[in-house]
Design an enzyme around this catalytic site. Sequence first.
Site, PDB file in Angstrom:
ATOM      1  N   THR A 155       0.834  -1.191   0.000  1.00 34.64           N
ATOM      2  CA  THR A 155       0.000   0.000   0.000  1.00 34.64           C
ATOM      3  C   THR A 155       0.874   1.249   0.000  1.00 34.64           C
ATOM      4  O   THR A 155       2.088   1.178   0.194  1.00 34.64           O
ATOM      5  CB  THR A 155      -0.931   0.023   1.239  1.00 34.64           C
ATOM      6  OG1 THR A 155      -1.845   1.116   1.130  1.00 34.64           O
ATOM      7  CG2 THR A 155      -0.116   0.189   2.526  1.00 34.64           C
ATOM      8  N   GLY A 156       0.259   2.402  -0.239  1.00 33.14           N
ATOM      9  CA  GLY A 156       0.927   3.686  -0.101  1.00 33.14           C
ATOM     10  C   GLY A 156       2.151   3.865  -0.980  1.00 33.14           C
ATOM     11  O   GLY A 156       2.201   3.435  -2.131  1.00 33.14           O
ATOM     12  N   GLY A 158       5.093   2.546  -0.798  1.00 32.71           N
ATOM     13  CA  GLY A 158       5.766   1.306  -1.163  1.00 32.71           C
ATOM     14  C   GLY A 158       5.170   0.683  -2.415  1.00 32.71           C
ATOM     15  O   GLY A 158       5.898   0.232  -3.312  1.00 32.71           O
ATOM     16  N   TYR A 309       7.052   8.630  16.776  1.00 36.31           N
ATOM     17  CA  TYR A 309       7.206   8.396  15.326  1.00 36.31           C
ATOM     18  C   TYR A 309       8.380   9.203  14.782  1.00 36.31           C
ATOM     19  O   TYR A 309       9.218   8.679  14.036  1.00 36.31           O
ATOM     20  CB  TYR A 309       5.907   8.785  14.628  1.00 36.31           C
ATOM     21  CG  TYR A 309       6.018   8.873  13.123  1.00 36.31           C
ATOM     22  CD1 TYR A 309       5.973   7.721  12.336  1.00 36.31           C
ATOM     23  CD2 TYR A 309       6.146  10.098  12.482  1.00 36.31           C
ATOM     24  CE1 TYR A 309       6.073   7.794  10.955  1.00 36.31           C
ATOM     25  CE2 TYR A 309       6.251  10.186  11.106  1.00 36.31           C
ATOM     26  CZ  TYR A 309       6.209   9.037  10.343  1.00 36.31           C
ATOM     27  OH  TYR A 309       6.315   9.120   8.980  1.00 36.31           O
TER      28      TYR A 309
END
Length: 438
Positions: A155-156, A158, A309
Amino acid sequence: MSRHIDDIKNMLFDEPDFDSDNNDDEVKTRFDVHKFGIKGFEKSKYEDARVALAVNLGAKIMFTFIIGFILVLILLYASKKFYWSGTRCPSKDRMDDKIVVITGSNTGIGKSTAIELAKRVILLYASKKFYWSGTRCPSKDRMDDKIVVITGSNTGIGKSTAIELAKRGARIILACRNQQRAEEAKQEIQIKSNNNQIEIEILDTSSLQSVRECATRLRKRLPRIDVLINNAGVLTQSNEKSIDGFEIHFATNYLGHFLLTNLLLDLLKKAPSARIINVAALAHQFFNCQIHWDDINLEKTSYKAFYAYARSKLANIMFTNELAKRLKGTNITANSLHPGLVHTEFIRYAGSRYEKILYIIEQLITPILWIFIKSSEEGAQTTIYLASDIHLDNVSGKYFSDCVEIQPSKMTLNEEDNRRLWLLSEKMTKLDDSLKNF
């Protein structure tokens, strides 16, 4: 002005004062006409002088009329501009993603409104297209016969990276933790790239055991690795620990990739020219972000998910710089990057407690933030650039954004801290024991 008018009346309607010694028809008297602006009328006939004076007066009256008319026009325009036209709309608010229906918009007020809205849409699109979306990858270099491993590629960013590199002929290994989602991504990538060299490996970077098992399988099935892209990442709102007892962001976004990279170095060394690409983030420069050497799991401080994060992305860059230093003189380069503010599926990691609320918030603010947020395809451009451009074969230890090198935070440039993080990571992942098993 009134004095001039009285004088001209006397001149035009009263008898002139002739010289008593002159009885000729020709007028001998010199009229004092200079005060009316007429020169050279000595000894003119009475009628000619009267006509000349009348013409001069008419010219002056006409000039005065014209000046007055112009002043009236200016006054009328000013009153129209600043009073009768009304107030200009004081709002400069954007109309991004708004759908507007205007009746009677082919003329008059409706037409003017439509034109103004169109101008704003065009300006918005231009700023989105040429600034906020970032730079397109300038490289068109092929990736034929290259073996590329991409973590978090179902997804995204990648997945977008996998699609583009597959279009260029690369053999892609999708290293993902969810088998079903990976299968769906594989089919999509094959269709969009017209490349069937797409394979799946199960990998959960939050689990060191999963990393070791994945590395073992890759070492058995692959002759080499040309490009390793450490892309997988999470942003969760809860204060969680990984299965190994580490803070979840630090474990998933950094430690797992640290271990995976070191376990795959032998395969990377077998490539003619190999590349390691670590996806970081600009967030590492926020909030005076630090590693917290004496509190690696952030248990002694008030836990903030976004800070955790950001710290994991800081660690990625520090790791990249130390890795590049250790690999100097080999066939392997290591670089990191900031993909930009990208709309991805991070919210799915928030957990059932927050997921629905955050999803609703996301849907509400997405139209507003559309101009500033990149799509996954736009966010993947720098990764694609670092993986494919042949001019980067000898570029290592650098940090990129929008396909150009930029400067990361000062902390990432501290060689002592970078080495300290490396040694700490070796202990946390038990790297030496893992290497012995290989």
